[in-house]
Write a protein that holds these residues in place. Structure first.
Motif, mmCIF file in Angstrom:
data_model
loop_
_atom_site.group_PDB
_atom_site.id
_atom_site.type_symbol
_atom_site.label_atom_id
_atom_site.label_comp_id
_atom_site.label_asym_id
_atom_site.label_seq_id
_atom_site.Cartn_x
_atom_site.Cartn_y
_atom_site.Cartn_z
ATOM 1 N N MET A 43 0.008 -4.294 -8.526
ATOM 2 C CA MET A 43 0.411 -3.813 -9.436
ATOM 3 C C MET A 43 0.430 -3.030 -9.848
ATOM 4 O O MET A 43 1.190 -2.344 -10.557
ATOM 5 N N SER A 44 -0.491 -1.245 -8.971
ATOM 6 C CA SER A 44 -0.530 -0.198 -9.403
ATOM 7 C C SER A 44 1.026 0.393 -8.809
ATOM 8 O O SER A 44 1.595 0.857 -9.642
ATOM 9 N N ILE B 147 2.427 -9.884 -11.666
ATOM 10 C CA ILE B 147 0.752 -10.338 -11.278
ATOM 11 C C ILE B 147 -0.676 -10.057 -12.164
ATOM 12 O O ILE B 147 -1.778 -10.792 -11.562
ATOM 13 N N ALA B 148 -0.816 -9.002 -12.573
ATOM 14 C CA ALA B 148 -1.618 -8.771 -13.521
ATOM 15 C C ALA B 148 -1.965 -10.187 -14.308
ATOM 16 O O ALA B 148 -3.585 -10.666 -14.756
ATOM 17 N N ALA C 187 0.562 -1.481 0.404
ATOM 18 C CA ALA C 187 0.028 0.342 0.042
ATOM 19 C C ALA C 187 0.796 1.387 0.422
ATOM 20 O O ALA C 187 0.441 1.989 -0.593
ATOM 21 N N PRO C 188 2.067 1.569 0.866
ATOM 22 C CA PRO C 188 3.103 2.521 0.283
ATOM 23 C C PRO C 188 3.360 3.015 -0.688
ATOM 24 O O PRO C 188 3.639 4.175 -1.311
ATOM 25 N N LEU C 189 3.244 1.526 -1.726
ATOM 26 C CA LEU C 189 3.474 2.073 -3.221
ATOM 27 C C LEU C 189 2.482 2.615 -3.239
ATOM 28 O O LEU C 189 2.439 3.414 -4.378
ATOM 29 N N TYR D 124 6.776 2.814 -9.211
ATOM 30 C CA TYR D 124 8.210 2.715 -8.931
ATOM 31 C C TYR D 124 9.092 2.029 -9.899
ATOM 32 O O TYR D 124 10.453 1.555 -9.266
ATOM 33 N N GLY D 125 8.511 1.768 -10.930
ATOM 34 C CA GLY D 125 9.532 0.909 -12.332
ATOM 35 C C GLY D 125 9.457 -0.347 -12.398
ATOM 36 O O GLY D 125 9.851 -1.129 -13.194
#
Length: 543
Positions: free
Chosen positions: A450-451, A465-466, A396-398, A456-457
């Motif tokens: 995924m997002s 994952i997708a 979640a922090p990403l 973050y590259g």
């Protein structure tokens, strides 16, 4: 396209009469306890969603007059005075041979509800516009579910319905001061993961909405989560706010009530009885876990219990835990308010919320980042210890933009090694009978990961994952002609993919956020083989 205005929604809310916030337990008192205690309905949620056939006060008076009579039949009394709002099969049946993408597009009208359809005098909270429900037993709008549903609406070019839902959430904040867990009176004591800022950001990318219109509601939501923070001493907590020993503030989950959840009354009473603890304390922990959206998981259980009892909820301690995902979402809320305030010309407010966000980021990294393991973990504020179980909330922090690039690099390696399964991203490293643990995977957590990694590259991990998640959903759709709430992830290659298990109720079909995330991923990955997947059997849709 018409412009959707938060101010217009606020004006309507101000002009409307005060909302009726009485819950079924408030209304029916000892009748409620008798019905839920006797399990008149197999699912505890059924009674609290029933439509009363006359004024509730009259029903309660009739019960009090009759209940002690010889031969009184409680089930017959309930049948005489209430109409159960059970999900009924609609006229929609999945079409054998229909591709997955077309199936999802056809489901949006089936899962859409309109305010005028609500039965009177029941537990539904009124909203001004149409909305999408998850499906099955979940016939109301849910907070964090709706963001992931909106992703699919955007991909399906259903922008107006997406905007209607954003305005509905603004209306809820204007009316109740916060977004409830769901649009039922019995959910008013708690919220869910605060994703309204993400919703506004998504809606702003489409025509018909102006993000600045929603700045007052964003600020009101933040104020609600921070209630009790003023004057809070280090090492103490009030409602949803925890003051760390160094004076910095973080948040936890909470519920204003300490009674059994009305939609799971007997289950909660049983848990409290088996725990041997103060029932009110157990009920608060259970309700707080429901606010987290992760109801339930070993994530919320005491870590000093023997491993063979960790599946039980008797050691639940949710309010002792500062969750990494909740605080990441609130960081996003603070940075969004700061940016909007600057755009609106309020530099003072912009600086204030930027400082809130920076203080939160610093506290999250200090308390929740484990450099040795390369991951974020929840924090037990009472013990002042970092929790040990790795969960998908670590990403979640990403998703919220809180993490440093070096932390994202380390986390990518950790997640790939410890949580990535052939079927997608595992929810936790712990296997249990709780639905928010292994072996289950959830659409919401796949999207967050995924997002976050993509931002973050780490495009390759995001793509992996997708693709694995799309294959999971497609396999069940091809075999059964439906999408479901959660999936049992394959842990090794060549295992058969199935719907998930565990939890307090049977696996639900539909399903709002699975449809949303899957539709968005199909749009983003046009070459994936899931596009070629077709249903082999027909499946009737439960509304």
């Amino acid at each position: 396209m018409k412009r959707h205005s938060a101010q217009h929604a606020a004006q309507k809310a101000a002009a409307a009469p005060a909302p009726d916030t009485l819950t079924p337990a408030d209304r029916y008192q000892e009748l409620f306890t008798a019905v839920q205690g006797a399990r008149v309905f197999p699912d505890s949620k059924t009674f609290v969603d029933c439509a009363p056939l006359q004024e509730p006060a009259e029903i309660l008076a009739a019960y009090r007059a009759q209940c002690k009579a010889a031969g009184f039949d409680l089930q017959a009394f309930v049948g005489q005075h209430f109409a159960a709002q059970l999900p009924e099969p609609s006229d929609y049946v999945s079409v054998p041979g229909q591709p997955l993408c077309a199936h999802i597009d056809d489901l949006w009208p089936v899962l859409t509800r309109h305010p005028l359809e609500h039965p009177p005098r029941g537990s539904s909270l009124q909203v001004p516009h149409a909305y999408v429900v998850p499906g099955g037993r979940f016939g109301e709008m849910y907070y964090w579910d709706s963001y992931f549903t909106m992703l699919g609406l955007a991909a399906s070019e259903r922008a107006e319905l997406l905007h209607d839902m954003v305005v509905n959430f603004a209306h809820l904040i204007d009316t109740y001061g916060h977004v409830p867990n769901g649009t039922r009176t019995y959910y008013l004591g708690r919220s869910q993961p605060p994703l309204f800022a993400f919703m506004v950001e998504l809606a702003q990318k489409l025509e018909g909405i102006h993000a600045l219109d929603f700045l007052p509601q964003l600020r009101q939501e933040h104020a609600w989560w921070m209630r009790g923070s003023e004057g809070l001493a280090p090492g103490n907590a009030s409602r949803r706010v925890v003051c760390l020993p160094d004076g910095r503030l973080l948040n936890r989950h909470w519920d204003e009530r300490d009674a059994p959840r009305e939609e799971a009354w007997l289950e909660d009473v049983t848990t409290a009885r088996e725990s041997g603890r103060d029932p009110a304390q157990v009920y608060r922990h259970l309700r707080a876990a429901a606010e987290s959206g992760w109801d339930f998981s070993t994530r919320w259980l005491a870590e000093d219990r023997p491993r063979d009892t960790r599946d039980s909820l008797v050691s639940i301690c949710t309010t002792d835990i500062v969750p990494v995902d909740l605080n990441a979402f609130l960081y996003k809320l603070e940075t969004t308010i700061s940016a909007m305030a600057e755009q609106a010309g309020d530099s003072s407010a912009s600086r204030e919320f930027a400082q809130h966000a920076q203080a939160r980021k610093s506290a999250v990294i200090a308390r929740m980042w484990d450099a040795t393991q390369g991951a974020f973990f929840d924090h037990d504020w009472r013990l002042d210890l970092r929790r040990s179980c790795l969960t998908a909330a670590s990403v979640a922090p990403l998703f919220a933009g809180l993490a440093e690039p070096s932390q994202a690099d380390a986390l990518a390696k950790t997640i790939e090694r410890r949580l990535l399964a052939p079927g997608g991203l595992s929810t936790t490293e712990c296997t249990s009978d709780q639905q928010w643990d292994q072996p289950n995977g959830w659409a919401s957590l796949q999207w967050i990961a995924m997002s976050g990694f993509d931002a973050y590259g780490h495009e390759n991990l995001a793509r992996t994952i997708a693709h694995r998640w799309l294959a999971t959903v497609a396999a069940v759709y091809e075999r059964e002609g439906k999408l479901v709430e959660k999936y049992a992830l394959r842990q090794v290659e060549h295992e058969v993919t199935t719907g998930g298990g565990g939890g307090e109720y049977p696996l639900q079909d539909g399903f709002g956020w699975t449809n949303g995330v899957t539709r968005a991923l199909l749009h983003a990955h046009p070459q994936h083989t899931a596009h070629e997947c077709v249903a082999h059997s027909a499946h009737p849709m439960h509304r």
